[in-house]
Structures are given as structure tokens and as C-alpha cells.
Design a protein around this motif. Sequence first.
Motif, PDB file in Angstrom:
ATOM      1  N   SER A 103       7.348  37.484  10.528  1.00 10.45           N
ATOM      2  CA  SER A 103       6.827  37.316   8.930  1.00 10.45           C
ATOM      3  C   SER A 103       6.743  35.930   8.691  1.00 10.45           C
ATOM      4  N   ASN A 104       6.485  35.658   7.373  1.00  9.88           N
ATOM      5  CA  ASN A 104       6.538  34.534   6.586  1.00  9.88           C
ATOM      6  C   ASN A 104       7.631  34.334   5.669  1.00  9.88           C
ATOM      7  N   PRO A 105       8.867  33.602   6.336  1.00  9.87           N
ATOM      8  CA  PRO A 105      10.129  33.662   5.572  1.00  9.87           C
ATOM      9  C   PRO A 105       9.871  32.983   4.218  1.00  9.87           C
ATOM     10  N   ARG A 143      15.920  33.085   2.373  1.00  9.34           N
ATOM     11  CA  ARG A 143      15.111  32.603   3.670  1.00  9.34           C
ATOM     12  C   ARG A 143      14.455  31.179   3.667  1.00  9.34           C
ATOM     13  N   LEU A 144      14.462  30.658   2.303  1.00  8.96           N
ATOM     14  CA  LEU A 144      14.052  29.259   2.230  1.00  8.96           C
ATOM     15  C   LEU A 144      14.738  28.126   2.991  1.00  8.96           C
ATOM     16  N   THR A 145      16.018  28.449   3.233  1.00 12.01           N
ATOM     17  CA  THR A 145      16.757  27.491   4.018  1.00 12.01           C
ATOM     18  C   THR A 145      16.462  27.635   5.459  1.00 12.01           C
ATOM     19  N   ASN A 146      16.004  26.606   6.056  1.00 13.08           N
ATOM     20  CA  ASN A 146      15.644  26.369   7.386  1.00 13.08           C
ATOM     21  C   ASN A 146      16.250  25.599   8.116  1.00 13.08           C
ATOM     22  N   GLY A 162      15.783  34.363  14.269  1.00 15.41           N
ATOM     23  CA  GLY A 162      16.061  35.161  13.349  1.00 15.41           C
ATOM     24  C   GLY A 162      16.746  34.732  12.265  1.00 15.41           C
ATOM     25  N   ALA A 163      17.730  35.436  11.660  1.00 17.89           N
ATOM     26  CA  ALA A 163      18.657  35.040  10.612  1.00 17.89           C
ATOM     27  C   ALA A 163      19.416  33.864  10.881  1.00 17.89           C
TER      28      ALA A 163
END
Length: 143
Positions: free
Chosen positions: A101-103, A110-113, A75-76
Motif C-alpha cells: 500500500s502507500n503508507p 505511518r508517516l514515520t518511516n 511492515g509495521a
Amino acid sequence: MTKPVYVLNGPNLNLLGTREPEIYGSQTLDDIRDSLVEAANGRAIEFRQTNGEGELVTWVQEASRSASALIINAGAYTHTSVALHDALRACTVPIIEVHLSNPAAREAFRLTNYVAPTATATIAGLGARGYHFALEAAIKMTA
């Protein structure tokens, strides 16, 4: 005896079915768990959800010792948790990251993973079916 596949879920996933169904779908987390248990054909599944970062980190550490593979939807925490990243880096079993979903196609933050660099594979944007693909992969990886 084969070790179970751990399926760990992070914050707000307990709200599936009611939280933004246009993004996350209408299935609840219980629906997803039940369908995975059925799809596992007797293979043990340890399925958990928490809203707490520390608890999720502790479960990842446990999975390293007690699981055959780890499926994680952080999640977040995917976008914020260095602690989770560090726990996953220390994990000794295959890790499959799942997102409903597709972050990458959503908000810029949300591009930071922090999960992806530790994962064996990532499945995103396929809704609840992504968990099934992850389970299939986990079983094949550990057969």
C-alpha cells in the motif's frame, strides 16, 4: 557466482491474502515469492518472512555480507524500529524498500518511516507488482 537478492518481509506479511485484502490484495506471500523466483530467470532469491524484529535485524546484517541487493518490506517495523534503521544504515548493498500500500496515504502514524532514509529506492502503493519492480531494479543495480 552472483550473490542472491535477499527479499525480507516483516510482521504480518504471512497473513497476506486474508488480512485486509482491500488494502493489501488477495495474493499470498507464497504467491509473491513464487512469481519473483519465476521472474528472476535463474537469479537466486533468498526470500524470508518473520514476525520478530530481532530476527529481521539479523537477516539484514546477513544480507550485507551475503546478498547482492536487499529488497525489504519491513511492515509495521518501518514505523517503529530504530534497531532496523541502524542495521540498514550499516548494510553495504543496495536497499529497495517495498510497500504493498502507500503508507503516506494512510494513518498518520505511518508517516514515520525509519527505513526510507537508508534505502536506495522506495516503491509503494503498487501492490505485489512493487516487488517485481524492486527485483528488476536490484538486478540492474548489481549487473
